[in-house]
Design an enzyme around this catalytic site. Structure first.
Site, PDB file in Angstrom:
ATOM      1  N   SER A 173       0.847  -1.226   0.084  1.00  0.00           N
ATOM      2  CA  SER A 173       0.060  -0.059   0.001  1.00  0.00           C
ATOM      3  C   SER A 173       0.985   1.277  -0.090  1.00  0.00           C
ATOM      4  O   SER A 173       0.482   2.289  -0.530  1.00  0.00           O
ATOM      5  CB  SER A 173      -0.856   0.066   1.231  1.00  0.00           C
ATOM      6  N   HIS A 201      -4.869  -3.933  -2.144  1.00  0.00           N
ATOM      7  CA  HIS A 201      -4.757  -3.108  -3.248  1.00  0.00           C
ATOM      8  C   HIS A 201      -4.766  -3.482  -4.682  1.00  0.00           C
ATOM      9  O   HIS A 201      -4.952  -2.922  -5.570  1.00  0.00           O
ATOM     10  CB  HIS A 201      -3.574  -2.161  -2.979  1.00  0.00           C
ATOM     11  N   LYS A 232     -11.737  -0.874  -1.677  1.00  0.00           N
ATOM     12  CA  LYS A 232     -10.809  -0.254  -2.448  1.00  0.00           C
ATOM     13  C   LYS A 232     -11.452  -0.326  -4.049  1.00  0.00           C
ATOM     14  O   LYS A 232     -12.432   0.401  -4.159  1.00  0.00           O
ATOM     15  CB  LYS A 232      -9.531  -0.641  -2.202  1.00  0.00           C
TER      16      LYS A 232
END
Ligand SMILES: *Cc1c(COP(=O)(O)O)cnc(C)c1O
Length: 385
Positions: A173, A201, A232
């Site tokens: 990240s 991610h 996300k």
């Protein structure tokens, strides 16, 4: 005395340039380069429609934890979708990615066990390791030699029979680089370690079909447990883990952050289901995203900036000390561009950075505007010529 001690600590943070304040999320004319909503799915008309319909059908909240009465039919649908998307036997949804890490790691490791954990792992992984009470051995970031050495030095034998886990992020990240999953999964197999990869991610973004870092390296079959978030690229809220069914049954019975929290609201579940369908059915959003990150990386490199990652939507630009990073970010903000400065404790001392993230929704001229502003600020602060 209590109050004055807290005030002193806050003052220390201020002096060190590490004090944080809540700001309203950027709106209006501000172009933001910090969202994790990489495919802009949180605003996709079909996702918004699904979420709205779910509110009308099931209500605003879920009313109880999943083991009591909060286990809406939407959960079954979502977990099937996740397992199918990640090509695993089953999936379990938690109320956030943070809670998924807490619940999974602390259930699979106990007081007598050892967790080998990448030094740059997310705070939720670190907190989970602490909560498990296992011995935590942190290996240097993505350093296969260091990991191998530490595993060998902590071998199991007949008198010492404990579990060993390896935990890493997939797409990191803060540095935006990828764990060397081919090598790490090989080491895990050779040494009989359970491998847990948190791909918060990478999910939806990396790999031929957006299945994540494991797909990028074509090694999903060698990873025991993958963790992810619905918050996300999936554009909603929640966390998940994909895993063999038996492991799921274990977590449903043992994982405290699964058991003792209220189920997600219907809108979040319905939005996530729709987003995964969109991710599975289309390459075009990922293509746009990739065009954007390539254009931005190339531009930054032409300007002489040092970026920490070679591919993917997270592009950290190294600034050094916190004060420079903050000043740089302020200069961009004066030009209506929002890129946050990332400072300790989120990253190591001396490695403060601007953390730029791109999404598929950015227009080319917005990226060019960022590049121009970066060039000016970089010259003013003496970071580039
Ligand atoms: C964001 C993030 C989480 C937490 O996920 P939430 O759904 O926001 O709680 C966990 N792990 C990593 C690596 C993350 O980047």
């Amino acid at each position: 005395m209590f109050t004055s001690e807290l005030a002193d600590e806050l003052n220390e943070l201020k002096h060190a340039g590490m004090y944080r304040e809540l700001r309203q999320s950027p709106a209006g004319n501000i172009i933001s380069f910090c969202s994790n909503d990489y495919l802009n799915l949180s605003r996709h008309p079909e996702v918004v429609k699904s979420a709205s319909e779910a509110v009308l059908e099931f209500g605003a909240g879920s009313g109880a934890s999943r083991l009591i009465s909060g286990n809406l039919s939407l959960y079954d649908k979502l977990e099937n979708k996740l397992a199918n998307f990640k090509k695993t036997e089953d999936a379990l949804v938690f109320s956030s990615g943070y809670l998924a890490n807490i619940g999974v790691i602390s259930s699979f490791a106990n007081r007598n066990d050892i967790i080998f954990c990448d030094k740059l792992s997310h705070a939720s992984i670190i907190d989970a390791c602490v909560l498990s009470r296992a011995k935590v051995i942190r290996f240097n970031h993505n350093d296969i030699e260091d990991l191998t050495k530490k595993i060998k030095n902590n071998a199991r034998n007949n008198s010492k029979n404990f579990r060993r886990l390896i935990v890493t992020e997939g797409l990191f990240s803060m540095d935006g680089d990828m764990a060397l999953l081919n090598e790490i999964s090989k080491i895990a197999k050779e040494n009989d370690c359970l491998l847990i990869v948190d791909d918060a991610h990478g999910t939806g973004v990396l790999g031929e079909n957006g299945r994540g870092t494991a797909e990028f390296y074509d090694c999903a079959n060698f990873i025991d447990i993958q963790i992810g978030t619905l918050s996300k690229a999936i554009g909603s809220l929640g966390g998940f883990v994909v895993l063999p069914k038996m492991y799921k049954n274990y977590l449903v019975n043992k994982s405290r952050s699964f058991i003792f929290t209220t189920a997600l609201p219907p809108a979040a579940l319905a939005a996530a289901i729709k987003s995964i369908e969109l991710i599975e059915s289309g390459q075009s959003l990922r293509d746009k995203l990739e065009r954007n990150w390539s254009h931005l990386r190339q531009g930054l490199s032409d300007l002489g900036f040092k970026t920490l990652s070679q591919t993917g939507p997270i592009i950290p630009v190294l600034m050094g000390d916190s004060a420079t990073a903050v000043k740089f970010s302020e200069k961009l903000f004066d030009k209506d561009i929002f890129v946050p400065a990332i400072r300790p404790p989120a990253v190591e001392q001396g490695k403060s950075r601007l953390r730029i993230t791109v999404s598929s929704a950015h227009k080319k001229d917005q990226i060019d505007k960022l590049l121009n502003a970066m060039s000016e600020a970089g010259k003013e602060l003496g970071l580039v010529d």
